[in-house]
Design a protein around this motif. Structure first.
Motif, PDB file in Angstrom:
ATOM      1  N   VAL A 173      -7.318   2.736   0.318  1.00  0.00           N
ATOM      2  CA  VAL A 173      -6.574   1.476   0.422  1.00  0.00           C
ATOM      3  C   VAL A 173      -6.083   1.275   1.852  1.00  0.00           C
ATOM      4  N   SER A 232      -7.362   7.848  -3.298  1.00  0.00           N
ATOM      5  CA  SER A 232      -7.210   6.454  -3.717  1.00  0.00           C
ATOM      6  C   SER A 232      -6.364   5.701  -2.698  1.00  0.00           C
ATOM      7  N   SER A 233      -5.249   6.312  -2.288  1.00  0.00           N
ATOM      8  CA  SER A 233      -4.371   5.687  -1.296  1.00  0.00           C
ATOM      9  C   SER A 233      -5.006   5.694   0.088  1.00  0.00           C
ATOM     10  N   SER A 289       2.601   1.470  -3.559  1.00  0.00           N
ATOM     11  CA  SER A 289       1.687   1.755  -4.675  1.00  0.00           C
ATOM     12  C   SER A 289       1.121   3.172  -4.612  1.00  0.00           C
ATOM     13  N   GLY A 290       1.090   3.767  -3.407  1.00  0.00           N
ATOM     14  CA  GLY A 290       0.522   5.109  -3.293  1.00  0.00           C
ATOM     15  C   GLY A 290       1.536   6.233  -3.251  1.00  0.00           C
ATOM     16  N   GLY A 330      -5.679  -1.189  -5.252  1.00  0.00           N
ATOM     17  CA  GLY A 330      -4.947  -0.047  -5.772  1.00  0.00           C
ATOM     18  C   GLY A 330      -5.280   0.231  -7.231  1.00  0.00           C
ATOM     19  N   ALA A 352      -7.316   3.529  -8.316  1.00  0.00           N
ATOM     20  CA  ALA A 352      -6.360   4.476  -8.894  1.00  0.00           C
ATOM     21  C   ALA A 352      -7.031   5.393  -9.920  1.00  0.00           C
ATOM     22  N   ALA A 385       0.835  -1.206   0.000  1.00  0.00           N
ATOM     23  CA  ALA A 385       0.000   0.000   0.000  1.00  0.00           C
ATOM     24  C   ALA A 385       0.868   1.253   0.000  1.00  0.00           C
TER      25      ALA A 385
END
Length: 444
Positions: free
Chosen positions: A192, A188-189, A29-30, A154, A158, A26
């Motif tokens: 998550v 988005s993050s 990806s963010g 994600g 996204a 997480a």
């Protein structure tokens, strides 16, 4: 026949591993979303990675949590640690500046480290002799399911993803209709990480109801006056324990130096060296995690009835084969890229981490079992953090040093193979008490 009690407790404790791997993925990806929202530099991103669940945060937490678990009990860790994790994740979710984000990454990372040695120790101590390997594999499956789920979420949340319109609605609900695009994208993050908050809350409710390990309770009744410093001294003064630390750190460190780089940089490698798009790289990574989970499930059926050395050797040979493909076929075409992805997925299902967790909990007495694992986890994650910085210089800006990096990976994996093949202990089918008596005598 499997004992439902040990299986239930294993599943509850294994959520710690889901949250560990989930926090790493997480965070990775963010990063770009937070970078644009908070106008962060590459130095800022480097600090976030360095103190995260992938590196220093987990390393510090492990050495603290391991010795606390030996002093106050495994249940002590399960009762309070998830609260710390939830505070860390909540801090990330609510971040509006870099200090908040950094604090959230650090708190989450420390919590991850605190939980890992206690969880592996508890699983082994609460397992039946013929299910110990299976239960460790179930724990390892959680480590694969975490990244797979977080990667899927994600991609869905996204910008441009299938559920991004829902993300926009949530962002405007909390931040108003006039939010900047980068601020909206950061949600988005946030969402998550909210999923990790929910799982952590479930894990806390399950884990705080667990009974204390019977082996820990028995050991404490025999030696009530032992303090935290005493346990640390005993660990370092016992020759067999020190040799065991060196053996386990040897197999796990060399393998993890490769695995930690792949965990953080794999999508980037697929894009720069493999020439695929970001979406294709994420899907390949997700499929690879699915392979890891599937193979780990198969290993869980075999590990208590098959040679540990055989499975261990097979996994390392597959890992080395994957990297040999890079230096022969290369990964700039679909055949080489997919062959590498599939083989690396297979090795992940038979990974060194399974045997590190299993042997680490078998080869030490209850007195300093969690502390020894915490010490090794501290060494491994700390050095992996430094290796990640070195790797970026070897690899280069656009993957020009990829072949050299591959040879470095092969060398590390060969060392892990040789050390593990020579030193693999014969513990299958034996109780922890029997193993302890044979290695340390009656006094432990």
């Amino acid at each position: 026949m499997a004992n439902s009690g040990s299986l239930k407790s294993t599943i509850a404790v294994s959520l710690t591993n889901y949250l560990d791997a989930g926090a790493i993925v997480a965070g990775a990806s963010g990063l770009t979303l937070w970078q644009k929202y908070l106008d962060l530099t590459e130095v800022h991103l480097g600090w976030l990675n360095f103190i995260s669940a992938n590196c220093l945060g987990a390393a510090l937490g492990a050495i603290i949590g391991g010795f606390l678990a030996d002093k106050y009990g495994r249940k002590f860790i399960f009762t309070y640690n998830m609260i710390v994790y939830m505070v860390g994740v909540l801090t990330i979710m609510l971040s509006v500046n870099f200090p908040m984000l950094l604090a959230g990454f650090l708190i989450t990372g420390i919590s991850v480290g605190v939980g890992v040695p206690a969880s592996w120790t508890y699983i082994s101590e609460s397992s039946e002799v013929n299910n110990r390997g299976r239960n460790i594999c179930i724990s390892q499956m959680s480590w694969g399911i975490g990244p797979m789920v977080i990667l899927l979420l994600g991609m869905l949340f996204a910008p441009g993803g299938y559920l991004f319109s829902w993300v926009e609605s949530v962002a405007h609900l909390f931040g108003g209709a006039d939010m900047a695009a980068n601020e909206v994208n950061a949600y988005s993050s946030r969402i998550v990480f909210f999923s990790l908050f929910v799982v952590a809350f479930i894990a806390w409710n399950l884990q705080r109801r667990l009974q204390e390990s019977a082996e820990f309770t028995a050991q404490k009744e025999e030696e009530k006056k032992a303090g935290l410093i005493d346990n640390i001294k005993v660990l370092f003064q016992n020759r067999i324990a020190v040799k065991t630390v060196c053996f386990l750190a040897g197999i796990y460190l060399t393998w993890n130096l490769v695995a930690s780089v792949m965990g953080f940089f794999q999508p980037h490698i697929y894009e720069t060296a493999g020439g695929v798009t970001n979406e294709q790289a994420n899907w390949m990574n997700c499929i690879q995690w699915a392979i890891i989970v599937g193979v780990t499930f198969l290993v869980s059926k075999l590990i208590d009835h098959t040679s540990h050395k055989g499975i261990y050797t097979f996994g390392l040979l597959v890992a080395i084969s994957a990297w040999l493909i890079i230096v022969t076929i290369g990964v700039n075409g679909p055949v080489g890229l997919w062959a590498f992805a599939i083989l690396w997925g297979v090795q992940g299902g038979t990974s060194v981490q399974i045997f590190y967790a299993l042997w680490g909990s078998e080869l030490f007495p209850a007195k300093f079992r969690a502390g020894a694992q915490g010490l090794m986890f501290f060494i491994v994650r700390g050095l992996s953090a430094l290796w990640g910085l070195v790797f970026t210089y070897i690899y280069g800006e656009n993957g020009e040093g990829f072949t050299l990096a591959a040879y470095c990976m092969i060398t590390l994996l060969v060392v892990s193979l040789v050390v593990g093949f020579i030193g693999a202990p014969k513990t299958r089918g034996r109780s922890l008490e029997e193993i302890t008596r044979e290695r340390y005598g009656e006094k432990y």
